[in-house]
Motif scaffolding. Structure first.
Motif, PDB file in Angstrom:
ATOM      1  N   THR A   1       8.226   9.177  -1.371  1.00  0.00           N
ATOM      2  CA  THR A   1       7.347   8.292  -0.404  1.00  0.00           C
ATOM      3  C   THR A   1       8.218   8.378   1.083  1.00  0.00           C
ATOM      4  O   THR A   1       9.481   8.241   1.248  1.00  0.00           O
ATOM      5  N   ARG A   2       7.499   8.590   2.254  1.00  0.00           N
ATOM      6  CA  ARG A   2       7.784   8.530   3.533  1.00  0.00           C
ATOM      7  C   ARG A   2       7.178   7.359   4.189  1.00  0.00           C
ATOM      8  O   ARG A   2       7.839   6.683   5.058  1.00  0.00           O
TER       9      ARG A   2
ATOM     10  N   PHE B   1       6.571   0.448   6.336  1.00  0.00           N
ATOM     11  CA  PHE B   1       7.723   0.775   5.513  1.00  0.00           C
ATOM     12  C   PHE B   1       8.071   2.270   5.711  1.00  0.00           C
ATOM     13  O   PHE B   1       7.144   3.060   5.231  1.00  0.00           O
ATOM     14  N   VAL B   2       8.997   2.800   6.566  1.00  0.00           N
ATOM     15  CA  VAL B   2       9.212   4.149   6.931  1.00  0.00           C
ATOM     16  C   VAL B   2      10.416   4.596   6.411  1.00  0.00           C
ATOM     17  O   VAL B   2      11.546   3.879   6.271  1.00  0.00           O
ATOM     18  N   ARG B   3      10.540   5.778   5.768  1.00  0.00           N
ATOM     19  CA  ARG B   3      11.421   5.980   4.764  1.00  0.00           C
ATOM     20  C   ARG B   3      11.840   7.591   4.794  1.00  0.00           C
ATOM     21  O   ARG B   3      11.071   8.432   5.100  1.00  0.00           O
TER      22      ARG B   3
ATOM     23  N   ARG C   1      13.487   1.450   6.889  1.00  0.00           N
ATOM     24  CA  ARG C   1      13.057   0.177   7.423  1.00  0.00           C
ATOM     25  C   ARG C   1      11.889  -0.113   7.356  1.00  0.00           C
ATOM     26  O   ARG C   1      10.811   0.343   6.788  1.00  0.00           O
ATOM     27  N   LEU C   2      11.914  -1.673   7.364  1.00  0.00           N
ATOM     28  CA  LEU C   2      10.509  -2.358   7.274  1.00  0.00           C
ATOM     29  C   LEU C   2      10.239  -3.029   8.488  1.00  0.00           C
ATOM     30  O   LEU C   2      11.023  -4.006   9.002  1.00  0.00           O
TER      31      LEU C   2
ATOM     32  N   ASP D   1       1.048  -1.094  -0.012  1.00  0.00           N
ATOM     33  CA  ASP D   1       0.054  -0.076  -0.181  1.00  0.00           C
ATOM     34  C   ASP D   1       0.766   1.124   0.162  1.00  0.00           C
ATOM     35  O   ASP D   1       1.437   1.600   1.029  1.00  0.00           O
ATOM     36  N   GLY D   2       1.008   1.817  -0.974  1.00  0.00           N
ATOM     37  CA  GLY D   2       2.087   3.070  -1.451  1.00  0.00           C
ATOM     38  C   GLY D   2       3.208   2.592  -1.883  1.00  0.00           C
ATOM     39  O   GLY D   2       4.243   3.416  -1.707  1.00  0.00           O
ATOM     40  N   ALA D   3       3.427   1.287  -2.007  1.00  0.00           N
ATOM     41  CA  ALA D   3       4.881   0.501  -2.584  1.00  0.00           C
ATOM     42  C   ALA D   3       4.517  -0.453  -3.388  1.00  0.00           C
ATOM     43  O   ALA D   3       2.995  -1.179  -3.213  1.00  0.00           O
ATOM     44  N   THR D   4       5.418  -0.893  -4.398  1.00  0.00           N
ATOM     45  CA  THR D   4       5.064  -1.955  -5.168  1.00  0.00           C
ATOM     46  C   THR D   4       5.938  -3.258  -4.655  1.00  0.00           C
ATOM     47  O   THR D   4       7.255  -2.927  -4.653  1.00  0.00           O
ATOM     48  N   VAL D   5       5.607  -4.069  -4.566  1.00  0.00           N
ATOM     49  CA  VAL D   5       6.380  -5.380  -3.720  1.00  0.00           C
ATOM     50  C   VAL D   5       6.379  -6.690  -4.886  1.00  0.00           C
ATOM     51  O   VAL D   5       5.285  -6.759  -5.243  1.00  0.00           O
TER      52      VAL D   5
END
Length: 546
Positions: free
Chosen positions: A452-453, A406-408, A416-417, A387-391
């Motif tokens: 992305t944060r 996932f904090v960036r 960090r995940l 959600d907010g990222a492609t995995v």
């Protein structure tokens, strides 16, 4: 029967068979201890046998899971053996039929440099430039080179035909071989990859040894060309297409096509739900589940009622825990993320009966696969959603279902995940790609926009991953069974040493008894002799009295 000389000589003593008595007393002292040790060995060996049966059954479950995971949700077929078809991406396959005609196969360029009398003779020094590209059909032909692929070979004066073949074969897109023609001469055969754009042009440097000019095809390859490079020509549903290879993975979604012949007419390529295959495989899986339940139930039977015999693993925690966790895993939903229930076995027709056994409702399974040919996917493939990222990818290790933040930091790119630090790099399109190399989701990759944060990654393990985790805990070299097997084997070795020690002790005890009984017999013999002497003396005295 051998003569017991010790007892035979004991004619003047008590008359007791002292060797038999020593053996009896020794056996009375040693037998209870030996029986205890033997019972412990028997119980340990019985447990080992039970564990071997449990291991074998668990391996059958693992094999059944492997078979299920190889099951394609779609059955594909070709109307002509000239076109082979296989599923390479089940998620991309769509039900239906396509019409495919092959009017020309892709070909490789084949060059034949002939007339060499000695494959080991020096060819001469010089530079040979190998270009890749396409020859036109003009007369003379024109070569259009791919500038990024040109390569050069520098031959020494002592280079032979065999060495030239090896040097050419080391280049990507070229295969060369020296062939004994059979008439006393040798040929250098050179083959390119298939496709019109993979043709070869050999250019010999003007300063090279003149003998190397035999390999120059820069003006026209036709004198040595046996076959020209060409594309496969096809018609998909009436639309003309070309491909450089006869192995085509990008024409019909999810399918790989293997062209072997030109077709006389369009061929039907069909995809449909693989219901028959799924029913067969799932029926086999249900049978394995029931066999596992029966075996563990037999091995762990307590044997309380009547004449029922206790199982080899009665009361065993490893077997009890395995079947309990195994059944718990089968009862949960698979593929559900962020509160979703997921897919249960019952949704696919695998039902739990009142006696704990499993059954397959083929009608329910058929209906589920008819609605969605990929309905088995949650059982076979882990679900990883961003959600907010492609995995991409799935975890390499068994992990619990959950949501991971996932904090960036957009300024530095550090991220960090969950509690795991992940490392990434900026991609040419401006996005950032992170590889998760540790933690519960080790093995996945995460792609995010540069600004992305925060993003979320949801993970739900499949039935296969869940059961594989349970089986690994049981079967791995450091798993419960291996550790318990090692402990039992060590215990049996110790008990066998104890038996050996008891045997030695029995010999010592018997020898001690024999020594004591022998002393006793000596005393009795002396007493008997003294008594006999006194009796004789009294008899003589009485005879001599008037």
């Amino acid at each position: 029967m051998p003569t017991d000389f010790l007892t035979a000589l004991n004619s003047g003593g008590s008359g007791i068979n002292i060797r038999e008595l020593a053996e009896t007393l020794t056996e009375a002292e040693i037998a209870p201890r030996r029986e205890l040790v033997t019972d412990r060995i028997d119980r340990a060996e019985l447990q080992l046998s039970g564990y071997a049966q449990l291991r074998g059954q668990a391996q059958q479950v693992s094999e059944a899971l492997r078979l299920i995971s190889s099951l394609s949700p779609y059955a594909v077929s070709s109307g002509d053996s000239a076109i082979g078809v296989t599923v390479v991406d089940p998620a991309a396959v769509r039900e239906g039929a396509s019409s495919l005609a092959v009017t020309q196969l892709a070909t490789a360029q084949v060059l034949n440099f002939q007339g060499f009398s000695d494959r080991s003779a020096p060819l001469g020094a010089g530079r040979l430039t190998v270009d890749f590209g396409a020859w036109s059909e003009d007369v003379p032909p024109v070569f259009t080179a791919d500038a990024a692929r040109g390569q050069q070979l520098d031959l020494t004066a002592n280079a032979t035909l065999d060495e030239l073949a090896a040097a050419l074969s080391s280049l990507d897109g070229v295969s060369a071989q020296v062939i004994d023609v059979g008439d006393g001469t040798f040929t250098l055969g050179v083959i390119s990859d298939t496709g019109a754009q993979n043709a070869l042009r050999f250019t010999v440097d003007p300063a090279a040894d003149p003998a190397l000019l035999a390999f120059d095809t820069s003006a026209d390859p036709s004198p040595v060309q046996v076959q020209a490079a060409g594309n496969a020509l096809l018609s998909l549903n009436g639309i003309e297409v070309t491909r450089a290879s006869n192995q085509i993975d990008d024409l019909i979604d999810g399918l790989s096509l293997d062209l072997s012949e030109v077709t006389e007419a369009p061929v039907a390529i069909t995809s449909r739900a693989n219901i028959e295959g799924a029913v067969e495989v799932m029926q086999g899986f249900v049978e394995i589940l029931n066999a596992t339940e029966r075996l563990v139930s037999s091995l762990t039977a307590r044997g309380f009622a009547g004449d029922d015999e206790a199982g080899a693993l009665a009361g065993d925690q490893i077997a009890d825990r395995f079947i309990r966790q195994f059944n718990t895993a089968l009862a949960r939903g698979f593929g559900g993320t962020e509160g979703a229930a997921g897919t249960f076995l019952a949704d696919l027709g695998i039902l739990t009966e009142r006696d704990g056994s499993f059954s397959l409702n083929e009608t329910r399974l058929t209906a589920a696969l008819t609605r969605d040919p990929a309905a088995l996917a949650p059982l076979l493939t882990d679900t990883v959603v961003g959600d907010g990222a492609t995995v991409t990818g799935v975890p390499l290790d068994a992990a619990a279902a959950g949501r991971f933040s996932f904090v960036r930091d957009p300024a530095t790119g550090s991220a960090r995940l969950g509690t795991t630090e992940v490392f990434g790099s900026e991609q040419p399109d401006g996005t950032w790609l992170y590889t998760v190399s540790s933690g519960p989701l080790r093995g996945i990759s995460i792609s995010v926009a540069a600004d992305t944060r925060l993003a979320q990654v949801d993970y739900a393990p499949s039935m296969k991953s869940t059961l594989d985790g349970e089986l690994a805990a049981l079967l791995d070299s450091d798993g419960a069974l291996s550790l318990r097997n090692d402990a039992l084997s060590d215990a049996i070795s110790d008990e066998e040493e104890a038996l050996d020690a008891l045997t030695r002790r029995a010999e010592d005890v018997e020898a001690r008894y024999l020594a004591r009984f022998t002393q006793m017999e000596q005393i009795i013999t002396q007493l008997n002799a003294t008594g006999a002497y006194l009796e004789d003396l009294m008899d003589a005295y009485n005879r001599d009295r008037p």
